[in-house]
Design an enzyme around this catalytic site. Structure first.
Site, PDB file in Angstrom:
ATOM      1  N   GLU A  13       0.817  -1.219   0.000  1.00  0.00           N
ATOM      2  CA  GLU A  13       0.000   0.000   0.000  1.00  0.00           C
ATOM      3  C   GLU A  13       0.855   1.276   0.000  1.00  0.00           C
ATOM      4  O   GLU A  13       0.370   2.353   0.342  1.00  0.00           O
ATOM      5  CB  GLU A  13      -0.927  -0.005   1.209  1.00  0.00           C
ATOM      6  CG  GLU A  13      -1.911  -1.157   1.214  1.00  0.00           C
ATOM      7  CD  GLU A  13      -2.662  -1.273   2.516  1.00  0.00           C
ATOM      8  OE1 GLU A  13      -3.663  -0.559   2.677  1.00  0.00           O
ATOM      9  OE2 GLU A  13      -2.237  -2.044   3.387  1.00  0.00           O
ATOM     10  N   SER A 141      -6.485  -2.019   1.826  1.00  0.00           N
ATOM     11  CA  SER A 141      -6.838  -1.462   0.514  1.00  0.00           C
ATOM     12  C   SER A 141      -7.409  -2.510  -0.433  1.00  0.00           C
ATOM     13  O   SER A 141      -7.433  -2.324  -1.645  1.00  0.00           O
ATOM     14  CB  SER A 141      -5.623  -0.787  -0.145  1.00  0.00           C
ATOM     15  OG  SER A 141      -5.238   0.348   0.588  1.00  0.00           O
ATOM     16  N   TYR A 209     -10.045   3.262  -5.425  1.00  0.00           N
ATOM     17  CA  TYR A 209      -9.085   4.273  -5.863  1.00  0.00           C
ATOM     18  C   TYR A 209      -9.273   4.748  -7.306  1.00  0.00           C
ATOM     19  O   TYR A 209      -8.472   5.543  -7.783  1.00  0.00           O
ATOM     20  CB  TYR A 209      -7.656   3.739  -5.661  1.00  0.00           C
ATOM     21  CG  TYR A 209      -7.385   3.444  -4.203  1.00  0.00           C
ATOM     22  CD1 TYR A 209      -7.350   4.466  -3.271  1.00  0.00           C
ATOM     23  CD2 TYR A 209      -7.213   2.142  -3.755  1.00  0.00           C
ATOM     24  CE1 TYR A 209      -7.136   4.201  -1.925  1.00  0.00           C
ATOM     25  CE2 TYR A 209      -6.990   1.867  -2.413  1.00  0.00           C
ATOM     26  CZ  TYR A 209      -6.949   2.903  -1.514  1.00  0.00           C
ATOM     27  OH  TYR A 209      -6.740   2.645  -0.190  1.00  0.00           O
ATOM     28  N   ARG A 248     -11.554   3.419  11.907  1.00  0.00           N
ATOM     29  CA  ARG A 248     -12.693   3.285  11.000  1.00  0.00           C
ATOM     30  C   ARG A 248     -13.075   1.820  10.911  1.00  0.00           C
ATOM     31  O   ARG A 248     -12.238   0.969  10.596  1.00  0.00           O
ATOM     32  CB  ARG A 248     -12.343   3.813   9.604  1.00  0.00           C
ATOM     33  CG  ARG A 248     -13.578   4.111   8.733  1.00  0.00           C
ATOM     34  CD  ARG A 248     -13.233   4.241   7.263  1.00  0.00           C
ATOM     35  NE  ARG A 248     -12.978   2.922   6.683  1.00  0.00           N
ATOM     36  CZ  ARG A 248     -11.898   2.628   5.970  1.00  0.00           C
ATOM     37  NH1 ARG A 248     -10.950   3.517   5.776  1.00  0.00           N
ATOM     38  NH2 ARG A 248     -11.751   1.404   5.471  1.00  0.00           N
ATOM     39  N   ASP A 250     -15.457  -1.265   9.328  1.00  0.00           N
ATOM     40  CA  ASP A 250     -16.168  -1.622   8.099  1.00  0.00           C
ATOM     41  C   ASP A 250     -17.187  -2.719   8.387  1.00  0.00           C
ATOM     42  O   ASP A 250     -16.863  -3.725   9.037  1.00  0.00           O
ATOM     43  CB  ASP A 250     -15.180  -2.109   7.037  1.00  0.00           C
ATOM     44  CG  ASP A 250     -14.190  -1.029   6.623  1.00  0.00           C
ATOM     45  OD1 ASP A 250     -14.520   0.162   6.779  1.00  0.00           O
ATOM     46  OD2 ASP A 250     -13.089  -1.368   6.158  1.00  0.00           O
ATOM     47  N   GLU A 263     -13.797  -5.510   9.800  1.00  0.00           N
ATOM     48  CA  GLU A 263     -12.474  -5.168  10.317  1.00  0.00           C
ATOM     49  C   GLU A 263     -12.468  -3.733  10.801  1.00  0.00           C
ATOM     50  O   GLU A 263     -13.404  -2.963  10.540  1.00  0.00           O
ATOM     51  CB  GLU A 263     -11.406  -5.354   9.243  1.00  0.00           C
ATOM     52  CG  GLU A 263     -11.599  -4.480   8.013  1.00  0.00           C
ATOM     53  CD  GLU A 263     -10.549  -4.742   6.948  1.00  0.00           C
ATOM     54  OE1 GLU A 263      -9.492  -4.094   7.015  1.00  0.00           O
ATOM     55  OE2 GLU A 263     -10.792  -5.584   6.063  1.00  0.00           O
ATOM     56  N   ASN A 265      -9.781  -0.323  10.939  1.00  0.00           N
ATOM     57  CA  ASN A 265      -8.548   0.281  10.449  1.00  0.00           C
ATOM     58  C   ASN A 265      -8.061   1.335  11.444  1.00  0.00           C
ATOM     59  O   ASN A 265      -8.822   2.226  11.817  1.00  0.00           O
ATOM     60  CB  ASN A 265      -8.791   0.952   9.097  1.00  0.00           C
ATOM     61  CG  ASN A 265      -9.305  -0.019   8.059  1.00  0.00           C
ATOM     62  OD1 ASN A 265      -8.525  -0.693   7.410  1.00  0.00           O
ATOM     63  ND2 ASN A 265     -10.620  -0.118   7.915  1.00  0.00           N
ATOM     64  N   GLY A 269      -7.480   5.794   5.430  1.00  0.00           N
ATOM     65  CA  GLY A 269      -7.054   6.678   4.362  1.00  0.00           C
ATOM     66  C   GLY A 269      -7.294   8.138   4.696  1.00  0.00           C
ATOM     67  O   GLY A 269      -8.335   8.501   5.260  1.00  0.00           O
TER      68      GLY A 269
END
Length: 307
Positions: A13, A141, A209, A248, A250, A263, A265, A269
């Site tokens: 990443e 990612s 992305y 964050r 998900d 998961e 994070n 990002g």
């Protein structure tokens, strides 16, 4: 302040990290700080020395090193404050199989899984119903992520993960839409509903992305009860993992309203259009204000730790 902006690294990443660092650097300068770039891939041996020469470190690394807690541990050794979680919480959250154990222990619903530390023997099949998702246990990612609709597709999906040098985790595909929810300080932020428009049908690397490859709607247009539950679970997961500053989480929201936590994070990002900055904007924090808030939270955590 003199801020050491740590970005790049050697994970898969790396490019995502460097992309986000450009916007962070601009925000730091707008806020009146000086910013010095530091790339562990080219100068890891100088990290302690660089940290000692700065007032604060802003970490924008994804994968390892960074999300695994190594850089945070080195900054602790240098006595340099930084934003976000410490070494232990970072390490626990990065390892999906370990984090899911903690989710289960705290009553958070998460799909069943099989953890594969090494490539299984030819012909191996998990005791899970198809379709499945195969992904890196410690990567992010969505790199190496594959949807597997039948047993014939499984070997190639496993090969893709192990070719990256990672461990694998296998989960059943859960029907529903993806919702993500950030935590900032002691507050859960308005969730985002993610609707991929790519042919993959899920939030893969391309959808994340490529401009226009996914619609990201914040606040998420979901039932108020679902919004409340998502925000509550994001806070529970944040605390269960021992995280700090921000994170964050998900989720998959099923058609019946059932939530599945995938998961968490610890270094989400941080481009201006990334998910967590979108959520911050929904409560009135622009990108510069969000960066400033993260620095403030990092300094507060450092003072508490060293008091």
């Amino acid at each position: 302040m003199r801020i050491l902006l740590i970005a790049g690294g050697w994970s898969s990443e790396r490019d995502v990290s460097l992309s986000g660092a450009r916007g962070i650097e601009k925000a730091l300068l707008t806020l009146g700080h000086t910013a010095t770039r530091f790339d562990p891939a080219t100068s890891m041996d100088g990290l302690l020395e660089a940290a000692c020469a700065h007032d604060f470190a802003f970490i924008n690394l994804h994968g390892s090193p960074g999300e695994d807690g190594l850089v945070q541990a080195m900054l602790d050794a240098a006595g340099c404050p930084y934003q976000g979680s410490g070494p232990a919480g970072s390490f626990l959250a990065l390892n999906k199989a370990v984090a899911k154990q903690i989710f289960v222990r705290h009553g958070l619903p998460t799909p069943p899984w099989v953890f594969l530390p090494s490539h299984p023997a030819p012909g191996w099949q998990p005791d899970l119903a198809y379709p499945l998702f195969v992904k890196s246990n410690v990567g992010g990612s969505s790199l190496g992520l594959s949807r597997v609709d039948d047993p014939s597709q499984l070997p190639a999906a496993l090969d893709a993960v192990f070719a990256m040098g990672d461990e694998a985790i296998v989960e059943p595909a859960v029907t529903g839409v993806e919702v993500t929810c950030g935590v900032l300080g002691d507050e859960a932020l308005p969730p985002v509903l993610i609707l991929p428009e790519s042919g993959a049908g899920f939030f893969d690397y391309k959808a994340k992305y490529t401009p226009g490859a996914a619609r990201e709607i914040c606040p998420a247009p979901i039932a108020p009860e679902a919004t409340e539950q998502v925000m509550h679970m994001a806070m529970v997961a944040h605390r269960a993992l021992g995280l700090a500053g921000y994170s964050r989480a998900d989720f998959i929201l099923g058609p019946d309203g059932e939530l599945h936590l995938l998961e968490v994070n610890t270094l989400p990002g941080m481009t201006e259009t990334s998910l967590l900055p979108q959520e911050a904007a929904a409560i009135g924090l622009n990108f510069e204000a969000l960066i400033d808030r993260l620095i403030t939270l990092g300094l507060e955590a450092f003072r508490e730790k060293t008091a």
